[in-house]
Design an enzyme around this catalytic site. Sequence first.
Site, short mmCIF file in Angstrom:
data_model
loop_
_atom_site.label_atom_id
_atom_site.label_comp_id
_atom_site.label_asym_id
_atom_site.label_seq_id
_atom_site.Cartn_x
_atom_site.Cartn_y
_atom_site.Cartn_z
N HIS A 133 -91.52 14.37 -13.15
CA HIS A 133 -92.54 13.73 -13.97
C HIS A 133 -93.30 14.77 -14.80
O HIS A 133 -93.53 15.89 -14.34
CB HIS A 133 -93.53 12.98 -13.08
N ASP A 136 -91.10 19.46 -12.02
CA ASP A 136 -91.12 18.14 -11.40
C ASP A 136 -90.43 17.13 -12.33
O ASP A 136 -90.40 17.31 -13.54
CB ASP A 136 -92.59 17.73 -11.18
N ASP A 168 -88.23 16.17 -7.06
CA ASP A 168 -87.78 14.80 -7.36
C ASP A 168 -86.76 14.74 -8.49
O ASP A 168 -86.39 13.65 -8.94
CB ASP A 168 -88.97 13.85 -7.60
N HIS A 183 -100.57 15.86 -11.92
CA HIS A 183 -100.98 14.74 -12.78
C HIS A 183 -102.49 14.67 -12.97
O HIS A 183 -102.97 13.85 -13.75
CB HIS A 183 -100.48 13.41 -12.20
C1 SP5 Z 1 -96.41 14.21 -7.99
C2 SP5 Z 1 -95.51 13.09 -8.37
O1 SP5 Z 1 -94.29 13.23 -8.29
N1 SP5 Z 1 -96.08 11.94 -8.74
C3 SP5 Z 1 -95.25 10.87 -9.15
C4 SP5 Z 1 -95.95 9.59 -9.32
C5 SP5 Z 1 -95.02 8.57 -9.90
N2 SP5 Z 1 -95.03 7.36 -9.19
C6 SP5 Z 1 -94.31 6.34 -9.85
C7 SP5 Z 1 -94.94 5.03 -9.84
C8 SP5 Z 1 -94.87 4.22 -8.57
C9 SP5 Z 1 -95.47 2.88 -8.90
N3 SP5 Z 1 -95.58 2.03 -7.79
C10 SP5 Z 1 -96.36 0.88 -8.07
C11 SP5 Z 1 -96.32 -0.08 -6.94
C12 SP5 Z 1 -97.59 -0.85 -6.84
N4 SP5 Z 1 -97.97 -1.01 -5.49
ZN ZN Z 2 -92.86 13.91 -9.60
#
Ligand code: SP5
Ligand code: ZN
Length: 336
Positions: free
Chosen positions: A186, A184, A273, A150
């Site tokens: 994402h 991935d 994931d 990312h």
């Molecule tokens: C490398 C990878 O798989 N990155 C993924 C990142 C996605 N995360 C999702 C969002 C999580 C949001 N949580 C917000 C909570 C605020 N404390």
């Molecule tokens: Zn991911």
Amino acid sequence: MGFALVVSDGHEIHRVRDRDYKETPQRLRSILKGIEGMTVWDRLAPQTFPEQHILDVHDAKFFKFMTDVLECLEPDEELLPSVIPIRNQTRLPSDLALQAPYYSIDTFTPITRNAYVTARKSVDCALTAAQAVLDGTRAAYALVRPPGHHAEHRYFGGYCYFNSLAVAANYLSKHGKVAVFDLDYHHGNGQQQIFYERNDVLTMSVHGHPNVAFPYFSGFEDEDGAGVGEGFNLNVPLPEGVDGQAYRQALVKLVRRAEEFTPAFIVVALGLDTAKNDPAGTWLLQARDFRQNGQIIGSLRLPTLVVQEGGYNLRTLGINARHFFEGLWEAQQAAG
Ligand code: SP5
Ligand code: ZN
């Protein structure tokens, strides 16, 4: 010759606590436990590479912000982006606490000294694995954390700081064309943005549709590159609930595009994931699907660098990683 394995050392000092799931040291341990019984591995110690490799893909001021953290933060101090400086994008705030949101794509990726130190090591592991590929190994796996896909030219986020796979892909690209497969859940916005105007690095990604999945702002189908890079980015966004078979249909599309591109090297962003019951995703892939994904990539019969990205279900990470590499190995052996 076996597959090279390079594992992040000292990564335990870094952990990201989030509400729903965590980017923690246990993730890497689970994967290592799952794959270490395989006889294919030749373990390589991570080498240290000059920072110039990072500056080849990341903005110099962005890099300086990351390194300033060492001097400006206390050992356990954590900066979380808060104020969003969207108004005056050319004026770098002088305060480090405001530089964090200035250089971030989200508000949940913490900046700490340990994040910087371990992110640097992830880059070194990816470069060590890339060097093994240049030295003739058929596949090399950089089992790293933090992840990197990312991270853009001048942005961190999504638990990523430096885009290790982009640094490694750029290094490989000096020796031949590179096709990047981001598997991935994402979208791989980092390497898409970094290579968007290049035609010697093909970036491809299958991922949860940005209408419903992080990072939300990129990964759409109509993003296909710019300038000489037009046609050299391929996104396949998919809905929620995708199973192994639907996933393979998308993956085969990427493989067809890669074959047309005739790369010298393959780079895989191995996110796990996409698995059934992963807390970060919605898809349904099982161990046997990861094996088939490995076989599909292996059928290209090209030197392959695999860099670990996401995947958060500690119970299934190891078995799924193992199946992916068994599939990759089988297909590469069958190729002779
Ligand atoms: C490398 C990878 O798989 N990155 C993924 C990142 C996605 N995360 C999702 C969002 C999580 C949001 N949580 C917000 C909570 C605020 N404390
Ligand atoms: Zn991911």
